[in-house]
Every structure is written in C-alpha cells, then in structure tokens.
Enzyme design. Sequence first.
Site, PDB file in Angstrom:
ATOM      1  N   SER A 273      -2.407 -51.832  47.558  1.00 34.19           N
ATOM      2  CA  SER A 273      -1.576 -53.030  47.347  1.00 34.19           C
ATOM      3  C   SER A 273      -0.152 -52.665  46.955  1.00 34.19           C
ATOM      4  O   SER A 273       0.812 -53.267  47.442  1.00 34.19           O
ATOM      5  CB  SER A 273      -2.205 -53.952  46.300  1.00 34.19           C
ATOM      6  OG  SER A 273      -2.416 -53.275  45.076  1.00 34.19           O
ATOM      7  N   HIS A 303     -10.665 -51.859  47.741  1.00 34.61           N
ATOM      8  CA  HIS A 303      -9.583 -51.999  46.755  1.00 34.61           C
ATOM      9  C   HIS A 303      -9.891 -53.172  45.822  1.00 34.61           C
ATOM     10  O   HIS A 303     -10.753 -53.064  44.955  1.00 34.61           O
ATOM     11  CB  HIS A 303      -8.257 -52.176  47.493  1.00 34.61           C
ATOM     12  CG  HIS A 303      -7.040 -52.073  46.614  1.00 34.61           C
ATOM     13  ND1 HIS A 303      -7.056 -51.559  45.342  1.00 34.61           N
ATOM     14  CD2 HIS A 303      -5.742 -52.434  46.847  1.00 34.61           C
ATOM     15  CE1 HIS A 303      -5.846 -51.594  44.831  1.00 34.61           C
ATOM     16  NE2 HIS A 303      -5.025 -52.127  45.717  1.00 34.61           N
ATOM     17  N   HIS A 349     -13.387 -42.670  40.497  1.00 31.98           N
ATOM     18  CA  HIS A 349     -12.018 -43.093  40.766  1.00 31.98           C
ATOM     19  C   HIS A 349     -11.327 -42.013  41.577  1.00 31.98           C
ATOM     20  O   HIS A 349     -11.607 -40.819  41.410  1.00 31.98           O
ATOM     21  CB  HIS A 349     -11.252 -43.346  39.462  1.00 31.98           C
ATOM     22  CG  HIS A 349      -9.950 -44.055  39.651  1.00 31.98           C
ATOM     23  ND1 HIS A 349      -8.785 -43.389  39.942  1.00 31.98           N
ATOM     24  CD2 HIS A 349      -9.631 -45.379  39.591  1.00 31.98           C
ATOM     25  CE1 HIS A 349      -7.799 -44.271  40.060  1.00 31.98           C
ATOM     26  NE2 HIS A 349      -8.288 -45.476  39.851  1.00 31.98           N
ATOM     27  N   ARG A 358      -8.582 -48.830  31.151  1.00 34.13           N
ATOM     28  CA  ARG A 358      -8.681 -50.269  31.367  1.00 34.13           C
ATOM     29  C   ARG A 358     -10.111 -50.751  31.129  1.00 34.13           C
ATOM     30  O   ARG A 358     -10.336 -51.873  30.665  1.00 34.13           O
ATOM     31  CB  ARG A 358      -8.198 -50.629  32.776  1.00 34.13           C
ATOM     32  CG  ARG A 358      -6.742 -50.267  33.046  1.00 34.13           C
ATOM     33  CD  ARG A 358      -6.376 -50.449  34.511  1.00 34.13           C
ATOM     34  NE  ARG A 358      -7.182 -49.584  35.369  1.00 34.13           N
ATOM     35  CZ  ARG A 358      -7.165 -49.623  36.696  1.00 34.13           C
ATOM     36  NH1 ARG A 358      -6.370 -50.499  37.320  1.00 34.13           N
ATOM     37  NH2 ARG A 358      -7.910 -48.800  37.403  1.00 34.13           N
ATOM     38  N   ASP A 404     -13.165 -51.852  37.405  1.00 34.13           N
ATOM     39  CA  ASP A 404     -13.989 -52.847  38.083  1.00 34.13           C
ATOM     40  C   ASP A 404     -15.387 -52.964  37.491  1.00 34.13           C
ATOM     41  O   ASP A 404     -16.069 -53.968  37.700  1.00 34.13           O
ATOM     42  CB  ASP A 404     -14.092 -52.516  39.570  1.00 34.13           C
ATOM     43  CG  ASP A 404     -12.747 -52.541  40.263  1.00 34.13           C
ATOM     44  OD1 ASP A 404     -12.020 -53.531  40.091  1.00 34.13           O
ATOM     45  OD2 ASP A 404     -12.414 -51.572  40.960  1.00 34.13           O
TER      46      ASP A 404
END
Length: 474
Positions: A273, A303, A349, A358, A404
């Site tokens: 993105s 993504h 990742h 995160r 996620d």
Amino acid sequence: MLAQAVCRIGLGLGTQSLPIVGNSLRRFCSDGVDDLKKALSELIPEQQERLKALKKNYGSKSLGEVTVDMAIGGMRGIPGMLWETSLLDPEEGIRFRGLSIPDLQAQLPSAVPGGQPIPEGLLWLLLTGKVPTKEQAVSVTEELRERSHLGAHVLKVLNSLPDDAHPMSQLSVGVMALQSGSHFAAAYTRGTHKSKYWETVYEDSMDLIAKLPQLAAMIYRRTYKGGEQINPHHKLDWAANLAYMMGYEDSGCHEMMRMYQTIHSDHEGGNVSAHTTHLVGSALSDPYLSYAAGMNGLAGPLHGLANQEVLRWLKDLTAKLGPQPDKEAVRKYVEDTLASGKVVPGYGHAVLRKTDPRYTCQREFAQKYMPGYPLFKLVSDLYEVVPEVLGKTGKIKNPWPNVDAHSGVLLQYYGITEENYYTVLFGVSRALGVLAQGVWSRALGLPIERPKSMTMSVLEKRFVAAAAAATAAK
C-alpha cells in the site's frame, strides 16, 4: 493565547456556512505557532539542503548487493527508495520518526488522561519529525474538522454500486469521487512551479485525511446498517468520530479506535500500500489517485485482508473445538493446520524477527479492557503455543505474531463484527503515513520511480557466461 483561542473557536465552527470568515480565519491562524503547514514550510528548505548534500557527497556509494533471488522474489530486501516517516527494524520493530510505539504512547497527546494517543498528534509527528504539544495536536483536530465536509455526490456515487460491493471497492470509488476537488491537479494544470508542488499536495492530503472517517463510516452504515447515516460529533477527535459515525459510542471503543488508527498508520515504504501510493505519486498523480491505488493494493489477501484471514481461522478453530478449548487441543489444531500444508495466519513477517510491537500494544490494551473475553483468551493461548510449534519445524525465520493476529479480536469485542470491513479501517489509518510521505516526496522533488527489469534470458546469459569464464580460468 487570545489569538490562538480565536483561531480554535473560529475553525471549530467550520467554513462551509461561513466561507468568507473561515478563509480569513485560516489566513490569520496560519501565522500561529500551532499551524501545521507553517511548521512544515519552515522545515522543508533545511531538508532539501540535506538531500542535496546526501546526493553530492554519497550519491555514487553502494547500498549493497542485489542478488538474483532478490529480483525474482519481488525485490524483497533491496534498499531502493527514500521514506522519511517511518523505518522498520527487524529486531526493534516499527519506529515513527525514530519513536517506537511505547514512545508514542508515552509522548503523544491523548484525548483522555493516560489514554491512547490521538492520531492527529501522530500526523504532526510524521510531517514535522517533532512531537507536538497538546495545543498543536488539538489544532490539527480542528483543521481536519473544518475540512471534513463530504458533498452529497459521494453517497450518490456509492449508492450506484451493487449492494454487495466489497467495502474496499467502495472506499476506492469514494476516494475517486472526491478527486474532482484536487488542489494539486488544478495547480499543475495552471502551470505551478515544481517548487510549490508540496503546498497543494499538502492541501489535498489534509482534505482527504479529514474526509476519510466520514467516508468510511458512510460505507459501513450503507453496507451493514440499512443506509441510515450518522452525522459527525462536533467535539470528538478524528478517530473517535469515526467510531461514533459508525454507530459506536462506548468510550472504550473510542480508545480502541485511537490506538488502531495510530499503530496501522505507517510501516516504512516497501509494503504494497505504501509503495503503490509512492509509485503512483511519483508520476505526479494527485493524492486522491495515489491513495486510491494504494488502497487497491491494501485490499489484497497478502496485505490488508490478512486480519480477516486470522479471524476466520479462529472461528474455524472454535467451531471444531468449542469456544474455550484447552491449550493442548489448540496445540494439536495448530500442528494439524501445518500438517495439511496450510499456514497459521497472523504469524511471521517479511521483515520482523520478533513479536510485532503492534501486536504487543493491542495485547496490553486487551488485558486492560477485555481480560475475560473468550476470543482474547484464545489469542493468548495461541501466543504461547504457535511460536513453539513453528519453531520446531526449523523452516520459519520468524515464528512470532504480527499485528493481524490481534486486531480483529478487538473489533469483535466492541461489536464491529463485519470482517469484510476491517481493511477499510486499516486503510483510513494508512492514509496518515503514505500521504505525509507524499508531501515530503514532492517537497524534496523526488523523481518518478523506474526500476530496471530483466528477462530470464538476460540473467541466464550473464551467469552462464560468468561460470564459463571461471571454469576456463582454472
């Protein structure tokens, strides 16, 4: 102090009904210490000189070797672009202008004492590299509020789409419906000098960031709540207003949304993105066109859709094992998932080699606000089980959870259960980072991006010839 108070009160009224007064106030307030564009304009000449010095002194220096594997593997790991707003370290995780997520939580202004940072403060940091004061962050809130009006044509455009149009398709279409108001496109047509490009890119970026919460909420209400829209709250900050316009008034949900919009905002420049937004912007496409392109990349299952995959996997798990399975049953399910040739979504990742900060941030939030929530308990059990199971395979470089693995659980807890919508929330947040970098890309005069590509024949000839020469030399 009086002047700043007048600015805040006046800008809080909005300029839609009082355009002359609003424009006058904006010109008056632009000289104040709390004005973001003025702060940015003072920084740009210094950074332009810094870039010139880098090119002059180190332009011919090598950044490292590029292998055939890198070229074939999606250019992974190739240092090939300038991205000022954030940097991803494999061990330390994401840093926003040098600050970690715990740093942001400790230093950025919050809406409630000791609460989550408001993204407006992060936007100031991303654009200027400096932690804002409370007053400066509030000034951004007010500026975004002033710019947030959506024309009636946007909902009309969305309503022309099929009822089952994916929310991300609606987001892209909605952004394109706003593109007709681009200041940059108009300025470029007028022949504005390239040294001034950043100014109208800034105006477009702030307009778009301001309008995204209402656009996103409009999509949510249209798709899932029968089309009944909720007007923005004139006292709420940017992220809390998004939750409010979606129909969620719980203060805990507002805090969750502030955190969510902060931690998803940027992840250096190489992800799809961010890179797509940068690439399209390098052709001098305006911020609306660039951001819409980036959102079309974010919509991909590798993504932005990854958090949906996590949640679906969790639901499949609980459907087979029950809502509160014991840890050994979870371990067996994970092992069976891997044995079937599938991956455990939310783990691993492309860059990180430890637990995603995160993820940790969201885990700490859940421990405070929803410690007994069954889905959170399951996620906690997975945190103890999955890295061990993945590590035993000997094939996984990073067995730790990423962002996620947790975000869907927080949304589910507050009643935002529509999984197809989650990437829209991700996209709203990502606007902060990619558009802030877009302003700097134009301010620094970065050129159009044009990497060199090669055919397999060229690669084969090059290395076959090199191998032959090496053999002959022996």
